[in-house]
Design a protein around this motif. Structure first.
Motif, short mmCIF file in Angstrom:
data_model
loop_
_atom_site.label_atom_id
_atom_site.label_comp_id
_atom_site.label_asym_id
_atom_site.label_seq_id
_atom_site.Cartn_x
_atom_site.Cartn_y
_atom_site.Cartn_z
N GLU A 266 -12.58 2.18 25.22
CA GLU A 266 -12.61 0.76 24.88
C GLU A 266 -11.25 0.26 24.44
OE1 GLU A 266 -15.47 0.56 21.62
OE2 GLU A 266 -13.80 0.43 20.18
N ILE A 267 -11.05 -1.04 24.65
CA ILE A 267 -9.95 -1.78 24.05
C ILE A 267 -10.59 -2.75 23.08
CG2 ILE A 267 -8.07 -3.43 24.45
CD1 ILE A 267 -7.87 -2.31 27.29
N ARG A 268 -10.06 -2.76 21.86
CA ARG A 268 -10.72 -3.60 20.85
C ARG A 268 -9.69 -4.41 20.07
NH1 ARG A 268 -15.93 -1.76 17.49
NH2 ARG A 268 -16.25 -3.65 16.26
N SER A 269 -10.07 -5.67 19.81
CA SER A 269 -9.25 -6.56 18.99
C SER A 269 -9.82 -6.59 17.57
CB SER A 269 -9.26 -7.97 19.59
OG SER A 269 -8.62 -8.88 18.73
N TRP A 270 -8.91 -6.51 16.59
CA TRP A 270 -9.31 -6.52 15.19
C TRP A 270 -8.66 -7.70 14.48
CZ3 TRP A 270 -12.81 -2.74 13.85
CH2 TRP A 270 -12.90 -1.64 14.73
N CYS A 271 -9.46 -8.44 13.75
CA CYS A 271 -8.99 -9.64 13.06
C CYS A 271 -8.47 -9.29 11.67
CB CYS A 271 -10.13 -10.66 12.97
SG CYS A 271 -9.78 -12.07 11.92
N ILE A 272 -7.24 -9.73 11.36
CA ILE A 272 -6.65 -9.50 10.04
C ILE A 272 -5.91 -10.75 9.58
CG2 ILE A 272 -6.40 -6.99 10.22
CD1 ILE A 272 -3.47 -7.49 11.09
N SER A 273 -5.59 -10.80 8.31
CA SER A 273 -4.81 -11.92 7.78
C SER A 273 -3.35 -11.76 8.17
CB SER A 273 -4.94 -11.98 6.26
OG SER A 273 -4.46 -10.77 5.68
N ASN A 274 -2.60 -12.80 7.98
CA ASN A 274 -1.16 -12.78 8.26
C ASN A 274 -0.43 -13.32 7.04
OD1 ASN A 274 1.34 -12.72 9.42
ND2 ASN A 274 1.02 -14.52 10.72
N PRO A 275 0.33 -12.48 6.30
CA PRO A 275 0.72 -11.11 6.63
C PRO A 275 -0.35 -10.09 6.24
CG PRO A 275 1.75 -11.78 4.59
CD PRO A 275 1.01 -12.98 5.09
N CYS A 276 -0.20 -8.89 6.81
CA CYS A 276 -1.11 -7.79 6.52
C CYS A 276 -0.38 -6.48 6.75
CB CYS A 276 -2.35 -7.87 7.41
SG CYS A 276 -3.59 -6.59 7.10
N THR A 277 -0.47 -5.55 5.81
CA THR A 277 0.19 -4.26 5.95
C THR A 277 -0.68 -3.31 6.79
OG1 THR A 277 -0.84 -3.31 3.97
CG2 THR A 277 1.24 -4.51 3.67
N ALA A 278 -0.05 -2.27 7.29
CA ALA A 278 -0.78 -1.26 8.07
C ALA A 278 -1.87 -0.62 7.22
CB ALA A 278 0.19 -0.20 8.57
N TYR A 279 -1.57 -0.41 5.96
CA TYR A 279 -2.55 0.19 5.03
C TYR A 279 -3.78 -0.70 4.88
CZ TYR A 279 -4.28 2.32 0.67
OH TYR A 279 -5.05 2.92 -0.29
N GLU A 280 -3.55 -2.00 4.69
CA GLU A 280 -4.66 -2.95 4.55
C GLU A 280 -5.46 -3.05 5.85
OE1 GLU A 280 -2.59 -6.05 1.37
OE2 GLU A 280 -2.22 -6.25 3.52
N ALA A 281 -4.75 -3.06 6.98
CA ALA A 281 -5.41 -3.21 8.29
C ALA A 281 -6.29 -2.02 8.63
CB ALA A 281 -4.37 -3.42 9.38
N PHE A 320 6.84 3.76 17.52
CA PHE A 320 7.45 4.18 16.26
C PHE A 320 6.39 4.45 15.21
CE2 PHE A 320 7.53 -0.34 16.96
CZ PHE A 320 7.06 -0.90 15.79
N LEU A 321 6.73 5.31 14.28
CA LEU A 321 5.84 5.64 13.17
C LEU A 321 6.14 4.73 11.99
CD1 LEU A 321 5.96 9.54 13.26
CD2 LEU A 321 4.03 8.10 13.90
N VAL A 322 5.08 4.26 11.36
CA VAL A 322 5.26 3.36 10.21
C VAL A 322 4.42 3.85 9.04
CG1 VAL A 322 5.66 1.37 11.72
CG2 VAL A 322 3.34 1.83 10.88
N GLY A 323 4.80 3.41 7.85
CA GLY A 323 4.09 3.77 6.65
C GLY A 323 3.16 2.65 6.19
N LYS A 324 2.66 2.80 4.96
CA LYS A 324 1.67 1.87 4.42
C LYS A 324 2.14 0.42 4.39
CE LYS A 324 -0.84 5.04 1.37
NZ LYS A 324 -1.23 5.31 -0.05
N ASN A 325 3.43 0.22 4.13
CA ASN A 325 3.93 -1.14 3.88
C ASN A 325 4.39 -1.88 5.13
OD1 ASN A 325 3.46 -0.88 1.10
ND2 ASN A 325 5.43 0.16 0.81
N TYR A 326 4.24 -1.27 6.29
CA TYR A 326 4.63 -1.95 7.52
C TYR A 326 3.79 -3.22 7.70
CZ TYR A 326 4.82 -3.05 12.50
OH TYR A 326 4.93 -3.71 13.72
N LEU A 327 4.47 -4.34 7.95
CA LEU A 327 3.78 -5.61 8.19
C LEU A 327 3.45 -5.74 9.67
CD1 LEU A 327 5.79 -8.09 5.93
CD2 LEU A 327 3.50 -7.15 5.53
#
Length: 340
Positions: A266-281, A320-327
């Protein structure tokens, strides 16, 4: 996200709800045919899903979803509980965005609760009822805390009094020039006129309303509020392709964005706020991802399309690899790595 459809009785709310949610809500020629709210779910249109589908050829694609609530018609005195007033207003309180449908169409077979078609008057009736309810809520809140001698509370009262005066001028709170952090003082009140609005002009035929005076006046009023206005004919457009635009505008009004997870299943779209960190998402997919979050693999949407696969994007140095704080950027394709 939850959108509430509001307006006077017999303006096309249930018809619009049926289009937008593929439901079969009762739509009758008498006021309050909708007594209890109708609830539905609709998909957020996003062409990028279908572009990704051509590349990956998954079993299915899953768009983000919006909850839709068709709320009973409003009449004068609703803020006092007349008609279905109190229930109507409590259902609005639960929504994030208001879709306010206003009747422009002329049809003698469809009753108008005010006896005639007058879009500006109808908008002002709804506005006034919501404003009066907000005034009531603020007044009660001030009365509860006025006797407490606390600097924080006194500041809160001062801000509420300013907003109260603003409302008394017949202006919706969404027009109020909030300073930083001022919204925090009224957040718990769940006020109605602070919510973002999309106005829908339900016309006989879009082509006949391009230079209509009522439409022009409505556009000016919407611009003053920094609100969105859409002109459509629910009667003429049975396919109602304009509905997609309404959903996109609702998404934008709430400052939302999407990220994608992709695979052969599957391909799936996920709704998040803007801004949102990778950790929150990560918690949007599952709380376990957030608990065990290590990092995330990210490919920007345009790079994925350009290189045609995750492997090619990686070879080109575009993964690329990102950490918790990536927006997160809108359209990012993300794979979360976590401890199970």
């Amino acid at each position: 996200m939850k959108c509430g459809i509001i307006g006077l009785p017999n303006v096309g709310k249930s018809t619009f709800f049926n289009y937008i949610s593929n439901s079969q809500a009762l739509s009758e020629n008498f006021p309050f045919s909708t007594i209890e709210p109708n609830y539905g779910i609709t998909k957020v249109p996003d062409e990028r899903l279908y572009v990704l589908k051509k590349i990956i050829n998954p079993i299915r694609i899953i768009p983000s979803e919006i909850k839709i609530v068709d709320i009973a018609g409003l009449i004068k005195g609703s803020h006092k509980g007349e008609g279905l007033g109190n229930r109507f207003l409590s259902h609005i309180r639960e929504t994030n965005v208001i879709i306010h449908i206003i009747r422009f169409f002329h049809d003698i077979s469809v009753l108008h609760v005010e006896g005639s078609v007058n879009p500006i008057r109808d908008k002002e009736i709804v506005d006034m009822e919501l404003q009066l309810k907000d005034l009531e809520m603020i007044e009660k809140k001030i009365e509860k805390v006025i006797k407490k001698n606390d600097s924080h509370i006194n500041k809160s009262i001062h801000i509420m009094q300013k907003i109260f005066s603003f409302l008394k001028e017949g202006k919706n709170i969404r027009m109020y020039p909030f300073q930083e952090h001022e919204k925090e003082y009224i957040k718990d009140l769940q006020l109605l006129t602070v919510k973002p609005v999309i106005y829908i002009c339900n016309v006989d035929d879009e082509s006949n309303y391009k230079t209509n005076l009522h439409v022009e006046n409505m556009k000016k009023m919407a611009e003053m509020e920094n609100s969105t206005l859409v002109i459509l004919s629910l009667k003429k457009n049975e396919d109602c392709t304009e509905v997609d635009q309404v959903l996109k505008k609702a998404y934008k009004l709430l400052n939302l964005q999407s990220f994608f997870t992709v695979g052969k299943k599957e391909i799936r779209s996920w709704c998040i706020s803007n801004p949102c960190t990778a950790y929150e998402a990560s918690s949007v997919i599952h709380t376990d991802l957030k608990k065990g979050f290590i990092r995330a693999k990210v490919i920007h949407y345009d790079d994925f399309i350009k290189y045609g696969s995750e492997e090619n994007a990686k070879k080109a140095g575009k993964m690329f690899l990102v950490g918790k704080n990536y927006l997160i950027k809108d359209g990012d394709i993300i794979h979360f790595l976590f401890n199970q």
